[in-house]
Design an enzyme around this catalytic site. Structure first.
Site, PDB file in Angstrom:
ATOM      1  N   VAL A   3      -2.740  11.469 -40.859  1.00 34.71           N
ATOM      2  CA  VAL A   3      -2.647  10.477 -39.785  1.00 34.71           C
ATOM      3  C   VAL A   3      -1.544  10.866 -38.807  1.00 34.71           C
ATOM      4  O   VAL A   3      -1.708  10.771 -37.586  1.00 34.71           O
ATOM      5  CB  VAL A   3      -2.403   9.067 -40.344  1.00 34.71           C
ATOM      6  N   ASP A   4      -0.416  11.323 -39.328  1.00 35.47           N
ATOM      7  CA  ASP A   4       0.663  11.797 -38.449  1.00 35.47           C
ATOM      8  C   ASP A   4       0.202  12.974 -37.600  1.00 35.47           C
ATOM      9  O   ASP A   4       0.480  13.039 -36.394  1.00 35.47           O
ATOM     10  CB  ASP A   4       1.875  12.220 -39.285  1.00 35.47           C
ATOM     11  N   VAL A   5      -0.484  13.920 -38.219  1.00 31.84           N
ATOM     12  CA  VAL A   5      -0.939  15.102 -37.482  1.00 31.84           C
ATOM     13  C   VAL A   5      -1.936  14.704 -36.396  1.00 31.84           C
ATOM     14  O   VAL A   5      -1.829  15.135 -35.235  1.00 31.84           O
ATOM     15  CB  VAL A   5      -1.558  16.132 -38.447  1.00 31.84           C
ATOM     16  N   GLY A  47      -0.200  13.015 -33.574  1.00 28.10           N
ATOM     17  CA  GLY A  47       0.450  13.991 -32.706  1.00 28.10           C
ATOM     18  C   GLY A  47      -0.524  14.652 -31.761  1.00 28.10           C
ATOM     19  O   GLY A  47      -0.216  14.893 -30.578  1.00 28.10           O
TER      20      GLY A  47
END
Length: 405
Positions: free
Chosen positions: A178-180, A183
């Site tokens: 989810v972070d990737v 980003g």
């Protein structure tokens, strides 16, 4: 060659992964990314180890985690909670094109570093806020982390073996996906805003939320629900709409068989000496194979166990159906295709010596990515950046004395 974003200045006030992943993309594309970090501590991920990377100075080491998303940046230590530090940041904002931050909603407003305030100082500023749940809604004030959002956004409900299988139950993905993805969405939004600014001359505010990204990234699983009314379930590594599309045990390991259409299924059946399956009324097209999933998978489990991983992969290459080994990470970087694509790069660094990093997957014919700057030491570029603002040695010394840098 000039880089695609040469001349673009980015202030990176983000930490952990989602924001730094976005700003690393911008750095790869040629932007001058100034990473603003807390004096003496820096980005939280500098301490998220082991493993650690030892600096050329024995007293310096940073976690390998930090190195995954901070190459190509200049590090400035600056405490903007102190007035002298805030004044320096305001001067940086005057010269910036983009600011990326991931503080809690309203966290920067008390320092006068919110978009409404800074856009009056620099109307061309593109200001991207990354939060767990966005700037609006009942959860806006909550902190958000990748695993939490994988759970709340539905990903864990479709990841893992079914509850009826031994070891079944919800699982998170093995990387902070989810972070990737957040980003990447942030990068896309920033680039769109930069393009819009070339036409309008105006900057704008971008609101990116991890939960929004996770829901959007449910892709076909979300469509199956909103259009078909079906609530997707966990089915391990199989595919809800394609069969056979899952791992199979071989004589000496496992492969992933990923049959995407009827032509590939027929090719697989010929190679597997079970050509009759392609003509079987239960399996002659994908919709029927999904309907009769269990019967087909039981047959294939027995068939796949008759050959080794290498034998199946060679048959796939020779006959045109998708099949590959389930590699561990070390085998990934030993893979000849990964090596041919030069996905592992060595980058020089005065602070760490030469470090090995994972290359960007973006390839350009006219503005290629260069790997000239390893992730920075904490505060490595503070004096250089302050000098670019016109601060002399006395002014820098005063900032140090005030503990603003």
């Amino acid at each position: 060659m000039a880089a695609a974003l040469q001349g673009v200045t980015v202030l990176d006030l983000s930490r952990i992964l989602a924001g730094p992943w976005s700003t690393q993309n911008l750095a790869d594309l040629g932007a001058d990314v100034i990473k603003v970090e807390r004096p003496g501590q820096g980005d939280d991920t500098r301490s998220w180890g082991p493993p650690f990377v030892q600096g050329t100075d024995p007293s310096t080491k940073d976690a390998a985690y930090f190195f995954c998303c901070n190459r190509g940046k200049r590090s400035v230590t600056l405490d903007f909670t102190i007035e002298q530090g805030r004044e320096v940041l305001i001067e940086l904002v005057r010269k910036a094109d983009v600011l990326v931050e991931n503080y809690k909603v309203g966290g920067l407003k008390k320092y006068g570093l919110d978009y409404d305030t800074l856009s009056k100082i620099n109307p061309k500023l593109i200001y991207c806020s990354i939060t767990g749940f966005g700037q609006t809604g009942p959860y806006a004030a909550r902190p958000g982390y990748d695993a939490l959002v994988q759970a709340m956004g539905g990903l864990m409900s479709i990841t893992g073996e079914s509850d009826s299988t031994p070891g079944g139950g919800p699982q998170k993905v093995g990387v902070a996906v989810v972070d990737v993805l957040t980003g990447l969405y942030a990068t896309s939004a920033i680039l769109a805003a930069l393009y819009h600014r070339t036409q309008s001359g105006q900057g704008q505010y971008i609101d990116i939320a991890l939960l929004d990204v996770q829901v959007a990234a449910l892709a076909n699983q979300a469509s199956n629900y909103v259009l078909g009314g079906q609530v997707p379930q966990r089915i391990g590594s199989a595919h809800p709409s394609i069969v056979p599309y899952q791992p199979f045990a071989c004589a000496d390991g496992h492969v992933m068989l990923a049959i995407g259409n009827d032509t590939q299924f027929a090719a697989f059946c010929r190679a597997a000496d079970c050509e009759g399956l392609a003509q079987d009324e239960r399996f002659r097209n994908n919709a029927l194979r999904v309907q009769h999933r269990e019967a087909l998978v039981d047959i294939l489990h027995e068939r796949m166990g008759l050959k080794t991983v290498d034998q199946w992969c060679q048959l796939a290459t020779d006959n045109g159906f998708p099949c590959g080994p389930i590699n561990t990470i070390d085998r990934v970087f030993a893979d000849p295709q990964v090596q041919a694509r030069e996905l592992r790069v060595s980058v020089p660094s005065e602070g760490y010596g030469t470090v090995d990093l994972v290359a960007s997957p973006m390839r350009f014919s006219g503005t290629p990515i260069s790997y000239d700057m390893a992730p920075p030491l904490l505060g490595e570029h503070t004096e250089a950046v302050l000098a670019e603002l016109g601060l002399d040695e006395k002014a820098v010394a005063n900032l140090r004395s005030a503990k603003a840098i």
